[in-house]
Design a protein around this motif. Structure first.
Motif, short mmCIF file in Angstrom:
data_model
loop_
_atom_site.label_atom_id
_atom_site.label_comp_id
_atom_site.label_asym_id
_atom_site.label_seq_id
_atom_site.Cartn_x
_atom_site.Cartn_y
_atom_site.Cartn_z
N ASN A 1 98.69 3.32 54.33
CA ASN A 1 98.36 2.35 53.58
C ASN A 1 98.41 1.10 54.18
O ASN A 1 99.45 0.75 54.68
CB ASN A 1 99.39 2.61 52.36
N PRO A 2 97.42 0.12 54.01
CA PRO A 2 96.15 0.46 53.35
C PRO A 2 95.30 1.40 53.94
O PRO A 2 95.63 1.80 55.22
CB PRO A 2 95.72 -0.94 53.47
N PRO A 3 94.21 1.81 53.11
CA PRO A 3 93.35 2.75 53.71
C PRO A 3 92.64 2.07 55.08
O PRO A 3 92.66 0.98 55.15
CB PRO A 3 92.21 2.88 52.70
N ALA A 4 91.99 3.22 55.73
CA ALA A 4 91.52 2.96 57.38
C ALA A 4 90.77 1.87 57.13
O ALA A 4 90.67 0.93 57.93
CB ALA A 4 91.05 3.99 57.88
N ASP A 5 89.80 1.83 56.22
CA ASP A 5 88.59 0.64 55.96
C ASP A 5 89.20 -0.58 55.82
O ASP A 5 88.49 -1.65 56.16
CB ASP A 5 87.65 0.93 54.77
N GLU A 6 90.39 -0.69 55.34
CA GLU A 6 91.07 -2.01 55.19
C GLU A 6 91.80 -2.31 56.50
O GLU A 6 92.12 -3.43 56.86
CB GLU A 6 91.73 -2.25 53.79
N PHE A 7 92.61 -1.34 57.14
CA PHE A 7 93.59 -1.46 57.94
C PHE A 7 92.91 -2.05 59.30
O PHE A 7 93.53 -2.65 60.14
CB PHE A 7 94.61 -0.28 58.18
N ILE A 8 91.66 -1.57 59.67
CA ILE A 8 90.83 -1.88 60.66
C ILE A 8 90.79 -3.41 60.86
O ILE A 8 91.00 -3.82 61.90
CB ILE A 8 89.69 -1.11 60.82
N ASP A 9 90.41 -4.30 59.86
CA ASP A 9 90.39 -5.57 59.75
C ASP A 9 91.63 -6.25 60.05
O ASP A 9 91.57 -7.10 60.92
CB ASP A 9 89.79 -6.08 58.58
N TYR A 10 92.72 -5.66 59.70
CA TYR A 10 93.96 -6.38 60.07
C TYR A 10 94.11 -5.96 61.46
O TYR A 10 94.79 -7.05 62.14
CB TYR A 10 95.04 -5.84 59.02
N PHE A 11 94.20 -4.85 61.66
CA PHE A 11 94.30 -4.48 63.18
C PHE A 11 93.61 -5.45 64.25
O PHE A 11 94.27 -5.74 65.33
CB PHE A 11 94.14 -2.94 63.47
N ILE A 12 92.32 -5.59 64.12
CA ILE A 12 91.49 -6.35 65.03
C ILE A 12 91.84 -7.86 65.11
O ILE A 12 91.98 -8.20 66.17
CB ILE A 12 90.04 -6.39 64.26
N THR A 13 92.48 -8.31 64.20
CA THR A 13 93.13 -9.79 64.28
C THR A 13 94.22 -9.70 65.13
O THR A 13 94.86 -10.76 65.44
CB THR A 13 93.46 -10.14 62.90
N LEU A 14 95.25 -8.67 65.39
CA LEU A 14 96.30 -8.76 66.09
C LEU A 14 95.95 -8.69 67.51
O LEU A 14 96.78 -8.87 68.50
CB LEU A 14 97.01 -7.39 65.66
N ILE A 15 94.72 -8.49 68.13
CA ILE A 15 94.43 -8.51 69.54
C ILE A 15 94.33 -9.73 69.88
O ILE A 15 93.56 -10.59 69.51
CB ILE A 15 92.85 -7.72 69.84
N PRO A 16 95.12 -10.00 70.93
CA PRO A 16 95.27 -11.31 71.63
C PRO A 16 93.62 -12.01 71.97
O PRO A 16 92.57 -11.10 72.50
CB PRO A 16 95.83 -11.30 72.85
N LYS A 17 93.53 -13.12 71.71
CA LYS A 17 92.07 -13.91 71.93
C LYS A 17 91.47 -13.42 73.17
O LYS A 17 90.23 -13.07 73.36
CB LYS A 17 92.17 -15.39 71.57
N GLU A 18 92.36 -13.98 74.29
CA GLU A 18 91.67 -13.67 75.49
C GLU A 18 91.43 -12.13 76.09
O GLU A 18 90.45 -11.74 76.48
CB GLU A 18 92.79 -14.06 76.78
N LEU A 19 92.03 -11.25 75.48
CA LEU A 19 91.62 -9.77 75.44
C LEU A 19 90.49 -9.55 74.51
O LEU A 19 89.75 -8.85 75.15
CB LEU A 19 92.96 -8.95 75.05
N ARG A 20 90.37 -9.90 73.46
CA ARG A 20 89.16 -9.79 72.66
C ARG A 20 88.02 -10.09 73.32
O ARG A 20 86.84 -9.58 73.27
CB ARG A 20 89.46 -10.69 71.32
N GLU A 21 88.14 -11.41 73.98
CA GLU A 21 86.94 -11.87 74.77
C GLU A 21 86.68 -11.22 76.03
O GLU A 21 85.39 -10.75 76.31
CB GLU A 21 87.25 -13.48 75.08
N ALA A 22 87.76 -10.91 76.70
CA ALA A 22 87.19 -10.00 77.93
C ALA A 22 86.77 -8.67 77.76
O ALA A 22 86.00 -8.15 78.57
CB ALA A 22 88.46 -9.84 78.80
N LEU A 23 87.33 -8.10 76.51
CA LEU A 23 86.60 -6.58 76.35
C LEU A 23 85.54 -6.65 75.21
O LEU A 23 84.94 -5.73 74.91
CB LEU A 23 87.83 -5.84 75.65
N ASP A 24 85.15 -7.97 74.78
CA ASP A 24 83.90 -7.98 73.98
C ASP A 24 84.41 -7.41 72.50
O ASP A 24 83.51 -6.44 72.32
CB ASP A 24 82.66 -7.67 74.54
N VAL A 25 85.55 -7.50 71.89
CA VAL A 25 85.79 -6.92 70.83
C VAL A 25 85.00 -7.51 69.60
O VAL A 25 84.99 -8.68 69.60
CB VAL A 25 87.27 -6.87 70.66
#
Length: 181
Positions: A157-181
């Motif tokens: 809880n929340p369901p996967a379709d909502e949890f994913i958006d929260y989870f993606i925001t937790l990825i550090p900016k530099e890592l998001r950019e390096a891995l093309d998230v």
């Protein structure tokens, strides 16, 4: 499907079913064999112990998503597929992830997560990550295992379709950019 593949599937299913009602620590190879309708000799023909079975289950449930990462699917889709699988197998995953033995599912998930991040980075840049990105990758691989584990403990809880958006925001900016998230 070959007989050996059916037997391995039956063993994995037996452990999954048992973990819905019994803690992972209390599940024995004998219980798995009885549930799968096989002998101990047959069990040991395919797996060393219950930990190896739990790792095979993890790979079956989660591994395909990350093997395709950066090839046929992106980060969001890989994690969303993973979270949907976690929802589906929530009861058994809850008991398996409770075991913190070095061979158990959680430490293996952390190692596999780091491996997958590094492979994605290497595929993109042709070299292993260094500096801040390597540091973030190491810590996020642990975080990327612990946060979904807590989510499972909280009943998905929340369901996967909502949890994913929260989870993606937790990825550090530099890592998001390096891995093309």
């Amino acid at each position: 499907m070959a007989a050996s593949d059916r037997t391995k599937r039956d063993i994995r299913q037996a452990l999954t079913d048992l973990c819905e009602t019994t803690s992972f620590e209390k599940v024995s190879v004998k219980m798995i064999c009885e549930r799968a309708g096989i002998s101990r000799q047959t069990f040991y023909q395919y797996y060393r112990d219950k930990y190896e079975v739990s790792i095979a289950i993890q790979e079956e449930i989660l591994g395909n998503n990350f093997r395709e990462l950066g090839k046929t699917i992106g980060w969001r889709e890989a994690y969303l597929n993973t979270f949907r699988q976690m929802e589906k197998y929530r009861l058994s995953m809850t008991t398996m992830q409770a075991s913190r033995d070095v061979n158990a599912i959680m430490p293996t998930a952390e190692r596999n997560s780091l491996r997958d991040f590094e492979q994605c980075y290497i595929a993109r840049y042709g070299a292993k990550p260094t500096g801040l990105v390597a540091f973030q990758m190491y810590w996020f691989s642990r975080f990327a295992t612990d946060v979904p584990a807590q989510w499972i403990d909280d009943g998905c809880n929340p369901p996967a379709d909502e949890f994913i958006d929260y989870f993606i925001t937790l990825i550090p900016k530099e890592l998001r950019e390096a891995l093309d998230v």
